[in-house]
Design an enzyme around this catalytic site. Structure first.
Site, PDB file in Angstrom:
ATOM      1  CE  LYS A 146      -3.932  -2.289   2.267  1.00 34.18           C
ATOM      2  NZ  LYS A 146      -5.002  -2.129   3.287  1.00 34.18           N
ATOM      3  CE1 TYR A 189      -9.311  -3.371  -0.014  1.00 32.92           C
ATOM      4  CE2 TYR A 189      -8.545  -1.317  -1.001  1.00 32.92           C
ATOM      5  CZ  TYR A 189      -8.291  -2.468  -0.277  1.00 32.92           C
ATOM      6  OH  TYR A 189      -7.027  -2.717   0.194  1.00 32.92           O
ATOM      7  CG  ASN A 239      -3.692  -2.489   6.669  1.00 31.14           C
ATOM      8  OD1 ASN A 239      -3.613  -2.003   5.542  1.00 31.14           O
ATOM      9  ND2 ASN A 239      -4.536  -3.445   6.986  1.00 31.14           N
ATOM     10  CG  HIS A 251      -5.403  -6.371  -0.109  1.00 32.76           C
ATOM     11  ND1 HIS A 251      -6.563  -6.491   0.612  1.00 32.76           N
ATOM     12  CD2 HIS A 251      -5.534  -7.195  -1.178  1.00 32.76           C
ATOM     13  CE1 HIS A 251      -7.363  -7.348  -0.015  1.00 32.76           C
ATOM     14  NE2 HIS A 251      -6.768  -7.791  -1.102  1.00 32.76           N
ATOM     15  CD  GLU A 286      -8.486  -9.530  -3.718  1.00 29.76           C
ATOM     16  OE1 GLU A 286      -9.310  -9.316  -2.814  1.00 29.76           O
ATOM     17  OE2 GLU A 286      -7.278  -9.777  -3.495  1.00 29.76           O
TER      18      GLU A 286
HETATM   19  P1  CMP Z   1      -7.415  -4.741   3.445  1.00 28.57           P
HETATM   20  O1  CMP Z   1      -6.982  -6.136   3.631  1.00 28.57           O
HETATM   21  O2  CMP Z   1      -6.743  -3.973   2.359  1.00 28.57           O
HETATM   22  O3  CMP Z   1      -8.997  -4.707   3.195  1.00 28.57           O
HETATM   23  C1  CMP Z   1      -9.797  -3.591   3.524  1.00 28.57           C
HETATM   24  C2  CMP Z   1      -9.070  -2.568   4.346  1.00 28.57           C
HETATM   25  O4  CMP Z   1      -9.887  -1.674   5.053  1.00 28.57           O
HETATM   26  C3  CMP Z   1      -8.264  -3.269   5.409  1.00 28.57           C
HETATM   27  O5  CMP Z   1      -7.170  -3.945   4.810  1.00 28.57           O
HETATM   28  C4  CMP Z   1      -7.934  -2.094   6.346  1.00 28.57           C
HETATM   29  O6  CMP Z   1      -6.754  -1.404   5.970  1.00 28.57           O
HETATM   30  C5  CMP Z   1      -9.108  -1.141   6.131  1.00 28.57           C
HETATM   31  N1  CMP Z   1      -9.929  -1.031   7.330  1.00 28.57           N
HETATM   32  C6  CMP Z   1     -10.143   0.093   8.034  1.00 28.57           C
HETATM   33  N2  CMP Z   1     -10.947  -0.146   9.069  1.00 28.57           N
HETATM   34  C7  CMP Z   1     -11.270  -1.456   9.041  1.00 28.57           C
HETATM   35  C8  CMP Z   1     -12.064  -2.315   9.859  1.00 28.57           C
HETATM   36  N3  CMP Z   1     -12.724  -1.864  10.930  1.00 28.57           N
HETATM   37  N4  CMP Z   1     -12.143  -3.631   9.526  1.00 28.57           N
HETATM   38  C9  CMP Z   1     -11.509  -4.109   8.432  1.00 28.57           C
HETATM   39  N5  CMP Z   1     -10.732  -3.331   7.623  1.00 28.57           N
HETATM   40  C10 CMP Z   1     -10.608  -2.027   7.923  1.00 28.57           C
END
Ligand code: CMP
Length: 142
Positions: free
Chosen positions: A10, A50, A113, A116, A127
């Protein structure tokens, strides 16, 4: 079984200049990069990727973060690749991620974070097709 999964480094981790360190973790775990591209996602790219989260309260922040800078997208191939990649990443919230995982080491928050990873083989296929044409996948030669 040999599987393929999608990994996205990311914008936060790309900005930290740790693409190589993250690739190294994939390789040391026995996963092979079989396709990759760096891309500045458009709003439509991120919203489409998403789409399953469209109704979640974090959706707008997620799309704006994912379009805030380039991402590095790769297809990883290897034994049990979907689960292996998820283990390497650690929990979605870095404060809950096990020591030594990518998110524990490189992520700031649940929003920023670092990586992904596909959560199932079915989503890995969806995906992969979202970002790559069939001809862009380069199967590992052994
Ligand atoms: P990712 O695996 O990229 O999929 C969706 C993203 O939403 C997740 O990682 C997080 O970075 C973001 N996100 C933010 N808040 C939440 C939450 N409460 N639960 C899950 N994903 C979240």
């Amino acid at each position: 079984a040999i599987e393929r999964t999608i990994s996205i480094i990311k914008p936060d981790a790309v900005a930290k200049n740790v693409i190589g360190e993250i690739y190294s973790r994939f390789e040391k775990a026995g996963l092979t990069v079989v396709a990759s591209k760096m891309k500045q996602l458009s709003q439509a790219d991120a919203e489409g990727f998403y789409a399953v989260h469209k109704e979640r309260p974090f959706f707008n922040d997620l799309v704006s973060f994912m379009t805030s800078g380039p991402v590095m997208i790769q297809v990883l191939e290897g034994e049990n690749a979907v689960l292996k990649n998820r283990e390497l990443m650690g929990a979605t919230n870095p404060s809950e991620a096990d020591a030594g995982t990518i998110r524990a080491d490189f992520a700031q928050s649940i929003d920023e974070n670092a990586v992904h990873g596909s959560d199932s083989l079915e989503n890995a296929n969806i995906e992969t097709e979202y970002f790559f044409a069939k001809e862009e996948l380069c199967p590992r030669l052994r």
